[in-house]
Design a protein around this motif. Sequence first.
Motif, PDB file in Angstrom:
ATOM      1  N   VAL A   1      -6.413  -6.486   6.504  1.00 13.05           N
ATOM      2  CA  VAL A   1      -6.922  -7.719   7.109  1.00 13.05           C
ATOM      3  C   VAL A   1      -7.646  -8.574   6.063  1.00 13.05           C
ATOM      4  N   GLU A   2      -8.459  -7.932   5.244  1.00 11.59           N
ATOM      5  CA  GLU A   2      -9.235  -8.654   4.227  1.00 11.59           C
ATOM      6  C   GLU A   2      -8.333  -9.402   3.249  1.00 11.59           C
ATOM      7  N   ILE A   3      -7.317  -8.712   2.717  1.00  8.40           N
ATOM      8  CA  ILE A   3      -6.415  -9.352   1.743  1.00  8.40           C
ATOM      9  C   ILE A   3      -5.589 -10.453   2.404  1.00  8.40           C
TER      10      ILE A   3
ATOM     11  N   LEU B   1       0.832  -1.199   0.000  1.00  8.77           N
ATOM     12  CA  LEU B   1       0.000   0.000   0.000  1.00  8.77           C
ATOM     13  C   LEU B   1       0.869   1.253   0.000  1.00  8.77           C
ATOM     14  N   ARG B   2       1.932   1.225   0.791  1.00 10.85           N
ATOM     15  CA  ARG B   2       2.856   2.368   0.820  1.00 10.85           C
ATOM     16  C   ARG B   2       3.512   2.558  -0.540  1.00 10.85           C
ATOM     17  N   VAL B   3       3.971   1.448  -1.122  1.00 15.02           N
ATOM     18  CA  VAL B   3       4.654   1.507  -2.423  1.00 15.02           C
ATOM     19  C   VAL B   3       3.739   2.104  -3.490  1.00 15.02           C
ATOM     20  N   GLN B   4       2.457   1.723  -3.462  1.00 17.18           N
ATOM     21  CA  GLN B   4       1.514   2.214  -4.463  1.00 17.18           C
ATOM     22  C   GLN B   4       0.939   3.585  -4.107  1.00 17.18           C
ATOM     23  N   GLY B   5       1.369   4.127  -2.944  1.00 22.07           N
ATOM     24  CA  GLY B   5       0.943   5.474  -2.577  1.00 22.07           C
ATOM     25  C   GLY B   5      -0.440   5.574  -1.985  1.00 22.07           C
ATOM     26  N   HIS B   6      -0.927   4.460  -1.388  1.00 25.78           N
ATOM     27  CA  HIS B   6      -2.260   4.455  -0.786  1.00 25.78           C
ATOM     28  C   HIS B   6      -2.161   4.532   0.735  1.00 25.78           C
ATOM     29  N   PRO B   7      -3.200   5.047   1.397  1.00 26.11           N
ATOM     30  CA  PRO B   7      -3.206   5.042   2.867  1.00 26.11           C
ATOM     31  C   PRO B   7      -3.286   3.606   3.391  1.00 26.11           C
ATOM     32  N   GLU B   8      -2.801   3.410   4.614  1.00 28.47           N
ATOM     33  CA  GLU B   8      -2.800   2.068   5.209  1.00 28.47           C
ATOM     34  C   GLU B   8      -4.174   1.769   5.815  1.00 28.47           C
ATOM     35  N   ASP B   9      -5.039   1.239   4.991  1.00 29.92           N
ATOM     36  CA  ASP B   9      -6.405   0.888   5.393  1.00 29.92           C
ATOM     37  C   ASP B   9      -6.377  -0.454   6.129  1.00 29.92           C
ATOM     38  N   GLU B  10      -6.563  -0.433   7.448  1.00 29.12           N
ATOM     39  CA  GLU B  10      -6.443  -1.652   8.252  1.00 29.12           C
ATOM     40  C   GLU B  10      -7.466  -2.712   7.854  1.00 29.12           C
TER      41      GLU B  10
ATOM     42  N   ARG C   1      -3.340  -8.085  -5.779  1.00 28.87           N
ATOM     43  CA  ARG C   1      -4.518  -8.046  -4.895  1.00 28.87           C
ATOM     44  C   ARG C   1      -4.788  -6.622  -4.423  1.00 28.87           C
ATOM     45  N   VAL C   2      -3.736  -5.907  -4.085  1.00 37.24           N
ATOM     46  CA  VAL C   2      -3.900  -4.517  -3.659  1.00 37.24           C
ATOM     47  C   VAL C   2      -4.435  -3.663  -4.798  1.00 37.24           C
ATOM     48  N   THR C   3      -3.886  -3.843  -5.982  1.00 42.22           N
ATOM     49  CA  THR C   3      -4.317  -3.071  -7.151  1.00 42.22           C
ATOM     50  C   THR C   3      -5.804  -3.290  -7.446  1.00 42.22           C
TER      51      THR C   3
END
Length: 334
Positions: free
Chosen positions: A302-304, A289-298, A329-331
Amino acid sequence: MKLTNAAVFFILMPTLMPALDPLSTSIFMGSAAVAWQLLSPHSWLKCSLLECCNMKDTLNLSVIKMDLDRKVFGQHLAIQIVLRALSANMRSKQPRKPLVMSFHGWTGTGKTFVSSIIAENLYQLNTARQRFVHHFSSVLHFPHLSHVQLYKEQLQNWIRGNVSACPRSLFIFSEMDQMPHGLIDSIIPFLGYHEEIDGVYYGKAIFIFLNNEGGDKVTEIALDYWRNLKRREDIPVKKLQSLLSDEIFRNGNSGFFHSQLIQKNLIDYFIPFLPLEYKHVRECVRQELRVQGHPEDEDLIVEIALAMTDYPSEERLYSSKGCKIVASRVTLSI
Protein backbone atom coordinates in the motif's frame (compact mmCIF):
# COMPACT_ATOMS: atom_id res chain seq x y z
CA MET A 1 25.31 -33.99 -49.01
CA LYS A 2 25.02 -34.68 -45.26
CA LEU A 3 21.56 -36.18 -45.67
CA THR A 4 22.76 -38.35 -48.55
CA ASN A 5 25.62 -39.70 -46.46
CA ALA A 6 23.21 -40.36 -43.60
CA ALA A 7 20.87 -42.28 -45.92
CA VAL A 8 23.71 -44.47 -47.16
CA PHE A 9 24.75 -45.02 -43.57
CA PHE A 10 21.31 -46.29 -42.54
CA ILE A 11 21.08 -48.54 -45.62
CA LEU A 12 24.38 -50.20 -44.74
CA MET A 13 23.65 -50.38 -41.01
CA PRO A 14 21.86 -53.79 -41.05
CA THR A 15 24.92 -55.40 -42.62
CA LEU A 16 27.09 -54.05 -39.79
CA MET A 17 24.89 -55.18 -36.90
CA PRO A 18 26.00 -58.87 -36.74
CA ALA A 19 29.55 -57.76 -35.98
CA LEU A 20 28.47 -55.98 -32.78
CA ASP A 21 27.44 -57.34 -29.38
CA PRO A 22 23.96 -56.36 -28.02
CA LEU A 23 25.24 -53.48 -25.85
CA SER A 24 27.34 -52.04 -28.64
CA THR A 25 24.40 -52.42 -30.99
CA SER A 26 22.15 -50.39 -28.64
CA ILE A 27 24.76 -47.65 -28.31
CA PHE A 28 25.33 -47.70 -32.06
CA MET A 29 21.63 -47.43 -32.85
CA GLY A 30 21.11 -44.64 -30.30
CA SER A 31 24.00 -42.63 -31.66
CA ALA A 32 22.71 -43.14 -35.18
CA ALA A 33 19.27 -41.87 -34.19
CA VAL A 34 20.77 -38.75 -32.61
CA ALA A 35 22.91 -38.15 -35.69
CA TRP A 36 19.88 -38.50 -37.93
CA GLN A 37 17.93 -35.96 -35.84
CA LEU A 38 20.79 -33.47 -35.92
CA LEU A 39 21.19 -33.83 -39.68
CA SER A 40 17.50 -33.26 -40.35
CA PRO A 41 16.88 -29.58 -41.12
CA HIS A 42 14.03 -28.94 -38.60
CA SER A 43 14.00 -31.93 -36.27
CA TRP A 44 12.72 -31.57 -32.69
CA LEU A 45 16.14 -32.52 -31.29
CA LYS A 46 18.01 -30.02 -33.40
CA CYS A 47 15.54 -27.30 -32.42
CA SER A 48 15.95 -28.24 -28.75
CA LEU A 49 19.75 -28.37 -28.65
CA LEU A 50 20.70 -25.93 -31.38
CA GLU A 51 19.29 -22.68 -32.73
CA CYS A 52 16.38 -23.46 -35.01
CA CYS A 53 13.62 -21.28 -36.44
CA ASN A 54 10.17 -22.47 -35.42
CA MET A 55 8.85 -23.25 -38.88
CA LYS A 56 5.81 -25.14 -37.53
CA ASP A 57 4.21 -22.02 -35.99
CA THR A 58 3.26 -23.75 -32.76
CA LEU A 59 2.23 -20.62 -30.85
CA ASN A 60 -0.20 -21.74 -28.16
CA LEU A 61 -2.72 -18.91 -27.85
CA SER A 62 -4.17 -20.31 -24.62
CA VAL A 63 -0.73 -20.23 -22.99
CA ILE A 64 0.10 -16.72 -24.16
CA LYS A 65 -3.33 -15.52 -22.98
CA MET A 66 -2.64 -17.03 -19.56
CA ASP A 67 0.77 -15.33 -19.46
CA LEU A 68 -0.68 -11.95 -20.39
CA ASP A 69 -3.60 -12.20 -17.96
CA ARG A 70 -1.34 -13.27 -15.11
CA LYS A 71 1.60 -10.93 -15.65
CA VAL A 72 0.19 -7.75 -17.22
CA PHE A 73 -2.05 -5.47 -15.14
CA GLY A 74 -4.67 -2.94 -16.22
CA GLN A 75 -4.33 -3.56 -19.96
CA HIS A 76 -7.49 -5.40 -20.95
CA LEU A 77 -7.72 -3.47 -24.25
CA ALA A 78 -4.11 -4.20 -25.26
CA ILE A 79 -4.36 -7.89 -24.34
CA GLN A 80 -7.63 -8.25 -26.23
CA ILE A 81 -6.24 -6.72 -29.43
CA VAL A 82 -2.88 -8.53 -29.26
CA LEU A 83 -4.55 -11.92 -28.87
CA ARG A 84 -6.96 -11.20 -31.71
CA ALA A 85 -4.10 -10.06 -33.96
CA LEU A 86 -1.91 -13.09 -33.22
CA SER A 87 -4.84 -15.48 -33.64
CA ALA A 88 -5.76 -14.05 -37.05
CA ASN A 89 -2.15 -14.16 -38.21
CA MET A 90 -1.49 -17.71 -36.99
CA ARG A 91 -4.69 -19.12 -38.50
CA SER A 92 -3.42 -18.40 -41.98
CA LYS A 93 -0.81 -20.77 -43.40
CA GLN A 94 0.25 -18.04 -45.81
CA PRO A 95 -0.61 -14.58 -44.40
CA ARG A 96 -1.10 -11.95 -47.09
CA LYS A 97 1.16 -9.48 -45.25
CA PRO A 98 3.31 -9.33 -42.11
CA LEU A 99 1.59 -8.60 -38.80
CA VAL A 100 2.34 -4.99 -37.83
CA MET A 101 1.38 -3.65 -34.39
CA SER A 102 2.10 -0.26 -32.83
CA PHE A 103 1.96 -0.04 -29.00
CA HIS A 104 1.14 3.36 -27.45
CA GLY A 105 1.14 4.47 -23.83
CA TRP A 106 3.02 6.07 -21.00
CA THR A 107 6.29 4.59 -19.83
CA GLY A 108 5.90 1.62 -17.49
CA THR A 109 2.46 0.58 -18.73
CA GLY A 110 3.65 -2.74 -20.17
CA LYS A 111 4.53 -2.16 -23.83
CA THR A 112 8.00 -3.72 -23.63
CA PHE A 113 6.76 -6.43 -21.26
CA VAL A 114 4.00 -7.55 -23.64
CA SER A 115 6.41 -7.65 -26.59
CA SER A 116 8.78 -9.83 -24.54
CA ILE A 117 5.93 -12.21 -23.63
CA ILE A 118 5.11 -12.54 -27.33
CA ALA A 119 8.76 -13.32 -28.08
CA GLU A 120 8.95 -15.92 -25.29
CA ASN A 121 5.88 -17.74 -26.61
CA LEU A 122 6.64 -17.47 -30.32
CA TYR A 123 9.49 -19.98 -30.46
CA GLN A 124 9.94 -23.47 -29.11
CA LEU A 125 11.10 -24.00 -25.55
CA ASN A 126 14.87 -23.96 -25.05
CA THR A 127 15.39 -22.36 -28.45
CA ALA A 128 17.98 -19.59 -28.45
CA ARG A 129 15.55 -16.83 -29.37
CA GLN A 130 18.10 -14.09 -29.94
CA ARG A 131 18.58 -15.23 -33.53
CA PHE A 132 14.95 -14.65 -34.41
CA VAL A 133 13.97 -11.71 -32.17
CA HIS A 134 15.52 -8.47 -33.37
CA HIS A 135 15.28 -5.44 -31.09
CA PHE A 136 16.10 -2.00 -32.47
CA SER A 137 16.55 0.91 -30.07
CA SER A 138 16.24 4.24 -31.87
CA VAL A 139 18.62 5.91 -29.42
CA LEU A 140 21.22 3.14 -29.67
CA HIS A 141 20.99 2.03 -33.30
CA PHE A 142 19.98 5.26 -35.08
CA PRO A 143 21.57 8.09 -33.07
CA HIS A 144 22.79 10.43 -35.86
CA LEU A 145 20.37 12.36 -38.08
CA SER A 146 23.12 12.82 -40.66
CA HIS A 147 23.36 9.02 -41.19
CA VAL A 148 19.71 8.35 -42.05
CA GLN A 149 20.46 7.12 -45.57
CA LEU A 150 23.02 4.64 -44.23
CA TYR A 151 20.57 3.47 -41.56
CA LYS A 152 17.91 2.88 -44.22
CA GLU A 153 20.21 0.61 -46.22
CA GLN A 154 21.40 -1.26 -43.11
CA LEU A 155 17.84 -1.75 -41.87
CA GLN A 156 16.62 -3.10 -45.20
CA ASN A 157 19.56 -5.50 -45.45
CA TRP A 158 19.08 -6.69 -41.87
CA ILE A 159 15.37 -7.41 -42.33
CA ARG A 160 15.86 -9.08 -45.71
CA GLY A 161 18.65 -11.31 -44.41
CA ASN A 162 16.90 -12.38 -41.23
CA VAL A 163 13.53 -13.11 -42.83
CA SER A 164 15.37 -15.17 -45.44
CA ALA A 165 16.86 -17.23 -42.60
CA CYS A 166 13.64 -17.43 -40.57
CA PRO A 167 10.27 -16.39 -42.07
CA ARG A 168 8.72 -16.10 -38.59
CA SER A 169 11.16 -13.40 -37.47
CA LEU A 170 10.10 -10.84 -34.86
CA PHE A 171 11.26 -7.21 -35.16
CA ILE A 172 10.75 -4.83 -32.21
CA PHE A 173 11.41 -1.09 -32.59
CA SER A 174 11.52 0.81 -29.29
CA GLU A 175 11.66 4.58 -28.62
CA MET A 176 9.84 5.38 -31.83
CA ASP A 177 9.53 8.98 -30.62
CA GLN A 178 13.33 9.21 -30.96
CA MET A 179 13.55 7.73 -34.47
CA PRO A 180 14.69 10.11 -37.24
CA HIS A 181 11.83 11.17 -39.49
CA GLY A 182 11.52 9.13 -42.66
CA LEU A 183 13.74 6.26 -41.49
CA ILE A 184 10.92 3.84 -40.71
CA ASP A 185 9.46 4.33 -44.18
CA SER A 186 12.46 2.46 -45.57
CA ILE A 187 10.83 -0.83 -44.52
CA ILE A 188 7.58 -0.15 -46.42
CA PRO A 189 8.40 -2.70 -49.16
CA PHE A 190 8.48 -5.50 -46.56
CA LEU A 191 5.14 -4.64 -44.91
CA GLY A 192 2.82 -4.64 -47.90
CA TYR A 193 0.70 -7.22 -49.68
CA HIS A 194 3.32 -9.14 -51.68
CA GLU A 195 3.71 -12.84 -52.29
CA GLU A 196 7.48 -12.48 -52.45
CA ILE A 197 10.12 -9.81 -52.95
CA ASP A 198 13.23 -11.02 -54.75
CA GLY A 199 12.36 -14.57 -53.76
CA VAL A 200 11.79 -13.78 -50.06
CA TYR A 201 8.34 -14.19 -48.44
CA TYR A 202 7.65 -11.71 -45.60
CA GLY A 203 4.07 -12.65 -44.69
CA LYS A 204 5.02 -14.56 -41.51
CA ALA A 205 7.21 -11.83 -40.05
CA ILE A 206 5.94 -9.76 -37.11
CA PHE A 207 6.77 -6.10 -36.51
CA ILE A 208 6.10 -4.30 -33.22
CA PHE A 209 6.63 -0.56 -32.67
CA LEU A 210 6.85 0.79 -29.09
CA ASN A 211 5.74 4.40 -28.65
CA ASN A 212 5.46 6.79 -25.73
CA GLU A 213 3.84 9.20 -28.18
CA GLY A 214 0.09 8.87 -28.05
CA GLY A 215 0.26 8.07 -24.34
CA ASP A 216 -1.05 11.50 -23.34
CA LYS A 217 -4.04 11.07 -25.65
CA VAL A 218 -4.80 7.62 -24.18
CA THR A 219 -4.55 9.04 -20.64
CA GLU A 220 -6.75 12.01 -21.53
CA ILE A 221 -9.53 9.72 -22.75
CA ALA A 222 -9.22 7.38 -19.76
CA LEU A 223 -9.36 10.33 -17.35
CA ASP A 224 -12.39 11.76 -19.14
CA TYR A 225 -14.20 8.44 -18.74
CA TRP A 226 -13.35 8.34 -15.04
CA ARG A 227 -14.56 11.89 -14.45
CA ASN A 228 -17.82 11.04 -16.19
CA LEU A 229 -18.25 7.99 -13.95
CA LYS A 230 -17.68 5.59 -16.84
CA ARG A 231 -15.63 2.41 -16.61
CA ARG A 232 -12.29 2.23 -18.40
CA GLU A 233 -13.41 -1.19 -19.65
CA ASP A 234 -16.05 0.60 -21.75
CA ILE A 235 -13.60 2.77 -23.70
CA PRO A 236 -14.22 1.95 -27.39
CA VAL A 237 -11.17 0.39 -29.03
CA LYS A 238 -11.95 1.68 -32.51
CA LYS A 239 -12.14 5.27 -31.29
CA LEU A 240 -8.77 5.00 -29.58
CA GLN A 241 -7.08 3.38 -32.57
CA SER A 242 -8.31 6.12 -34.89
CA LEU A 243 -7.17 8.88 -32.52
CA LEU A 244 -3.75 7.26 -32.09
CA SER A 245 -3.20 6.94 -35.83
CA ASP A 246 -4.02 10.62 -36.33
CA GLU A 247 -2.02 11.74 -33.29
CA ILE A 248 1.30 10.14 -34.22
CA PHE A 249 0.97 11.07 -37.90
CA ARG A 250 0.64 14.78 -37.05
CA ASN A 251 3.02 14.86 -34.09
CA GLY A 252 6.42 16.25 -35.03
CA ASN A 253 8.03 14.36 -32.12
CA SER A 254 6.87 11.02 -33.49
CA GLY A 255 8.95 8.65 -35.59
CA PHE A 256 5.75 8.21 -37.64
CA PHE A 257 5.47 11.95 -38.42
CA HIS A 258 3.89 12.12 -41.90
CA SER A 259 4.88 8.48 -42.38
CA GLN A 260 3.75 6.58 -45.45
CA LEU A 261 3.28 3.52 -43.24
CA ILE A 262 0.21 5.27 -41.88
CA GLN A 263 -0.85 6.82 -45.18
CA LYS A 264 -0.70 3.43 -46.87
CA ASN A 265 -2.51 1.71 -43.94
CA LEU A 266 0.34 -0.74 -43.39
CA ILE A 267 0.06 -0.70 -39.59
CA ASP A 268 -2.60 -3.27 -38.77
CA TYR A 269 -3.24 -2.38 -35.13
CA PHE A 270 -2.69 0.78 -33.05
CA ILE A 271 -2.80 -0.65 -29.53
CA PRO A 272 -3.50 1.62 -26.52
CA PHE A 273 -1.87 0.94 -23.15
CA LEU A 274 -3.98 2.65 -20.50
CA PRO A 275 -2.45 4.53 -17.55
CA LEU A 276 -2.13 2.38 -14.43
CA GLU A 277 -4.34 3.07 -11.44
CA TYR A 278 -3.50 2.49 -7.77
CA LYS A 279 -4.95 -1.05 -7.84
CA HIS A 280 -2.76 -1.99 -10.80
CA VAL A 281 0.41 -0.61 -9.20
CA ARG A 282 -0.43 -2.63 -6.08
CA GLU A 283 -0.35 -5.81 -8.17
CA CYS A 284 2.97 -4.77 -9.70
CA VAL A 285 4.44 -4.30 -6.21
CA ARG A 286 3.03 -7.63 -5.07
CA GLN A 287 4.54 -9.42 -8.06
CA GLU A 288 7.91 -7.74 -7.56
CA LEU A 289 8.01 -8.85 -3.93
CA ARG A 290 7.50 -12.43 -5.12
CA VAL A 291 10.21 -12.06 -7.77
CA GLN A 292 12.69 -10.76 -5.18
CA GLY A 293 11.75 -13.56 -2.78
CA HIS A 294 10.12 -11.39 -0.10
CA PRO A 295 6.86 -12.02 1.78
CA GLU A 296 3.82 -10.07 0.56
CA ASP A 297 3.74 -7.30 3.16
CA GLU A 298 0.36 -5.59 2.64
CA ASP A 299 1.40 -2.41 4.46
CA LEU A 300 4.48 -2.07 2.27
CA ILE A 301 2.46 -2.78 -0.89
CA VAL A 302 0.00 0.00 0.00
CA GLU A 303 2.79 2.42 0.93
CA ILE A 304 4.70 2.02 -2.36
CA ALA A 305 1.56 2.03 -4.53
CA LEU A 306 0.21 5.20 -2.88
CA ALA A 307 3.54 7.00 -3.30
CA MET A 308 3.62 6.13 -7.01
CA THR A 309 0.03 7.19 -7.76
CA ASP A 310 0.64 10.86 -8.56
CA TYR A 311 -1.37 12.00 -11.60
CA PRO A 312 -3.28 14.30 -11.92
CA SER A 313 -1.92 16.22 -8.95
CA GLU A 314 -5.38 16.70 -7.41
CA GLU A 315 -7.03 13.31 -8.02
CA ARG A 316 -3.81 11.23 -7.89
CA LEU A 317 -5.54 8.55 -9.93
CA TYR A 318 -2.69 7.25 -12.11
CA SER A 319 1.01 6.46 -11.81
CA SER A 320 2.90 8.74 -14.20
CA LYS A 321 5.71 6.18 -14.37
CA GLY A 322 3.46 3.14 -14.50
CA CYS A 323 5.29 0.23 -12.88
CA LYS A 324 8.65 1.29 -14.28
CA ILE A 325 10.38 1.96 -10.95
CA VAL A 326 8.54 -0.58 -8.79
CA ALA A 327 11.58 -2.90 -8.63
CA SER A 328 13.86 -0.16 -7.30
CA ARG A 329 11.21 1.05 -4.83
CA VAL A 330 10.83 -2.47 -3.46
CA THR A 331 14.60 -2.92 -3.19
CA LEU A 332 14.96 0.35 -1.27
CA SER A 333 12.07 -0.47 1.05
CA ILE A 334 13.20 -3.94 2.15
